[in-house]
Write a protein that holds these residues in place. Structure first.
Motif, PDB file in Angstrom:
ATOM      1  N   VAL A  71      -4.636  -5.922   5.625  1.00 55.66           N
ATOM      2  CA  VAL A  71      -4.279  -4.676   4.946  1.00 55.66           C
ATOM      3  C   VAL A  71      -3.495  -5.018   3.684  1.00 55.66           C
ATOM      4  O   VAL A  71      -2.692  -5.947   3.686  1.00 55.66           O
ATOM      5  N   PHE A  72      -3.771  -4.275   2.617  1.00 63.86           N
ATOM      6  CA  PHE A  72      -3.010  -4.423   1.381  1.00 63.86           C
ATOM      7  C   PHE A  72      -3.211  -3.174   0.532  1.00 63.86           C
ATOM      8  O   PHE A  72      -4.111  -2.377   0.771  1.00 63.86           O
ATOM      9  N   MET A  73      -2.353  -3.014  -0.481  1.00 66.77           N
ATOM     10  CA  MET A  73      -2.498  -1.914  -1.417  1.00 66.77           C
ATOM     11  C   MET A  73      -2.900  -2.484  -2.766  1.00 66.77           C
ATOM     12  O   MET A  73      -2.347  -3.495  -3.207  1.00 66.77           O
ATOM     13  N   GLU A  74      -3.887  -1.833  -3.403  1.00 66.80           N
ATOM     14  CA  GLU A  74      -4.328  -2.241  -4.735  1.00 66.80           C
ATOM     15  C   GLU A  74      -4.707  -0.992  -5.515  1.00 66.80           C
ATOM     16  O   GLU A  74      -5.481  -0.161  -5.020  1.00 66.80           O
ATOM     17  N   ASP A  75      -4.170  -0.862  -6.705  1.00 65.91           N
ATOM     18  CA  ASP A  75      -4.450   0.297  -7.566  1.00 65.91           C
ATOM     19  C   ASP A  75      -4.194   1.623  -6.847  1.00 65.91           C
ATOM     20  O   ASP A  75      -5.012   2.547  -6.895  1.00 65.91           O
ATOM     21  N   GLU A  76      -3.061   1.689  -6.139  1.00 69.02           N
ATOM     22  CA  GLU A  76      -2.629   2.895  -5.412  1.00 69.02           C
ATOM     23  C   GLU A  76      -3.591   3.307  -4.285  1.00 69.02           C
ATOM     24  O   GLU A  76      -3.619   4.459  -3.862  1.00 69.02           O
ATOM     25  N   ILE A  77      -4.377   2.333  -3.795  1.00 66.16           N
ATOM     26  CA  ILE A  77      -5.282   2.557  -2.667  1.00 66.16           C
ATOM     27  C   ILE A  77      -4.894   1.597  -1.549  1.00 66.16           C
ATOM     28  O   ILE A  77      -4.793   0.386  -1.766  1.00 66.16           O
ATOM     29  N   LEU A  78      -4.690   2.150  -0.354  1.00 69.04           N
ATOM     30  CA  LEU A  78      -4.449   1.328   0.827  1.00 69.04           C
ATOM     31  C   LEU A  78      -5.803   0.856   1.337  1.00 69.04           C
ATOM     32  O   LEU A  78      -6.692   1.664   1.602  1.00 69.04           O
ATOM     33  N   ASN A  79      -5.983  -0.447   1.414  1.00 68.22           N
ATOM     34  CA  ASN A  79      -7.213  -1.062   1.915  1.00 68.22           C
ATOM     35  C   ASN A  79      -6.937  -1.558   3.324  1.00 68.22           C
ATOM     36  O   ASN A  79      -6.254  -2.576   3.510  1.00 68.22           O
ATOM     37  N   LEU A  80      -7.439  -0.830   4.305  1.00 73.23           N
ATOM     38  CA  LEU A  80      -7.204  -1.132   5.711  1.00 73.23           C
ATOM     39  C   LEU A  80      -8.491  -1.697   6.313  1.00 73.23           C
ATOM     40  O   LEU A  80      -9.483  -0.980   6.448  1.00 73.23           O
ATOM     41  N   PHE A  81      -8.481  -2.975   6.625  1.00 72.54           N
ATOM     42  CA  PHE A  81      -9.650  -3.649   7.185  1.00 72.54           C
ATOM     43  C   PHE A  81      -9.531  -3.632   8.705  1.00 72.54           C
ATOM     44  O   PHE A  81      -8.562  -4.159   9.254  1.00 72.54           O
ATOM     45  N   GLU A 111       1.436  -5.310  -2.007  1.00 68.83           N
ATOM     46  CA  GLU A 111       0.668  -4.891  -3.172  1.00 68.83           C
ATOM     47  C   GLU A 111      -0.104  -6.089  -3.693  1.00 68.83           C
ATOM     48  O   GLU A 111       0.433  -7.191  -3.805  1.00 68.83           O
ATOM     49  N   LYS A 112      -1.378  -5.861  -4.014  1.00 67.46           N
ATOM     50  CA  LYS A 112      -2.226  -6.916  -4.547  1.00 67.46           C
ATOM     51  C   LYS A 112      -2.437  -6.648  -6.033  1.00 67.46           C
ATOM     52  O   LYS A 112      -2.927  -5.588  -6.414  1.00 67.46           O
ATOM     53  N   PHE A 152      -2.915   5.954  -1.517  1.00 66.68           N
ATOM     54  CA  PHE A 152      -1.573   5.613  -1.065  1.00 66.68           C
ATOM     55  C   PHE A 152      -0.566   6.667  -1.515  1.00 66.68           C
ATOM     56  O   PHE A 152      -0.616   7.165  -2.629  1.00 66.68           O
ATOM     57  N   SER A 153       0.338   7.002  -0.619  1.00 66.13           N
ATOM     58  CA  SER A 153       1.437   7.911  -0.921  1.00 66.13           C
ATOM     59  C   SER A 153       2.748   7.190  -0.636  1.00 66.13           C
ATOM     60  O   SER A 153       2.838   6.423   0.334  1.00 66.13           O
ATOM     61  N   ASN A 154       3.751   7.446  -1.453  1.00 64.56           N
ATOM     62  CA  ASN A 154       5.064   6.851  -1.207  1.00 64.56           C
ATOM     63  C   ASN A 154       5.812   7.555  -0.085  1.00 64.56           C
ATOM     64  O   ASN A 154       6.900   7.121   0.292  1.00 64.56           O
ATOM     65  N   GLU A 155       5.242   8.630   0.439  1.00 55.71           N
ATOM     66  CA  GLU A 155       5.863   9.319   1.564  1.00 55.71           C
ATOM     67  C   GLU A 155       5.567   8.526   2.841  1.00 55.71           C
ATOM     68  O   GLU A 155       4.476   8.588   3.406  1.00 55.71           O
ATOM     69  N   HIS A 156       6.560   7.772   3.266  1.00 55.22           N
ATOM     70  CA  HIS A 156       6.405   6.826   4.372  1.00 55.22           C
ATOM     71  C   HIS A 156       5.867   7.468   5.647  1.00 55.22           C
ATOM     72  O   HIS A 156       4.928   6.961   6.268  1.00 55.22           O
ATOM     73  N   THR A 157       6.462   8.563   6.060  1.00 53.87           N
ATOM     74  CA  THR A 157       6.064   9.208   7.316  1.00 53.87           C
ATOM     75  C   THR A 157       4.611   9.643   7.273  1.00 53.87           C
ATOM     76  O   THR A 157       3.878   9.482   8.256  1.00 53.87           O
ATOM     77  N   LEU A 158       4.183  10.184   6.146  1.00 54.56           N
ATOM     78  CA  LEU A 158       2.792  10.616   5.990  1.00 54.56           C
ATOM     79  C   LEU A 158       1.850   9.434   6.106  1.00 54.56           C
ATOM     80  O   LEU A 158       0.867   9.480   6.856  1.00 54.56           O
ATOM     81  N   MET A 159       2.118   8.349   5.386  1.00 55.91           N
ATOM     82  CA  MET A 159       1.226   7.188   5.423  1.00 55.91           C
ATOM     83  C   MET A 159       1.192   6.546   6.803  1.00 55.91           C
ATOM     84  O   MET A 159       0.136   6.144   7.278  1.00 55.91           O
TER      85      MET A 159
END
Length: 123
Positions: free
Chosen positions: A35-45, A10-11, A94-101
């Motif tokens: 890759v990082f998460m910020e404001d509930e958004i996964l930022n995938l570069f 988390e950033k 971002f979702s806290n559901e691991h399998t989905l993410m």
């Protein structure tokens, strides 16, 4: 042994503060720039799998890469300037559901791999 997972941090206020998840990747780890998460958004570069590209190939990759898949899924995608090779950031809610993410990240990487192959073959 080859690495096959990414850790999502988390950033907050520009600093990576804590681990929020880790995902096992089926393929394409070498294409993840960061890759990082910020404001509930996964930022995938994501980047490409070539060490060097010519200016002409660089432009071709950016011009021909199809964003429709990302838009159809409701993800944002942007080209990232300032790097030698093409880089995109895909912004995924971002979702806290691991399998989905984990599934979403693998699906995005699968599309990216196939799209790069298509674009390379057109050059």
């Amino acid at each position: 042994m080859d690495a096959s997972s990414i850790v999502i941090m988390e950033k907050e206020d520009g600093i990576l503060s804590k681990e929020v998840a880790s995902f096992k990747l089926e393929k394409g780890l070498n294409l993840v720039f960061k890759v990082f998460m910020e404001d509930e958004i996964l930022n995938l570069f994501l980047t490409i799998d070539k060490e060097e590209v010519s200016d002409e190939e660089f432009e071709h990759i950016y011009e021909e890469y199809d964003f429709k898949y990302f838009h159809d899924k409701g993800y944002e995608i942007e080209e990232v300037d300032g790097y030698y090779n093409p880089i995109w950031v895909i912004k995924i809610p971002f979702s806290n559901e691991h399998t989905l993410m984990e599934s979403i990240v693998n699906e995005v990487l699968d599309y990216h791999i196939n799209e790069l192959e298509r674009v390379y073959n057109e050059f």
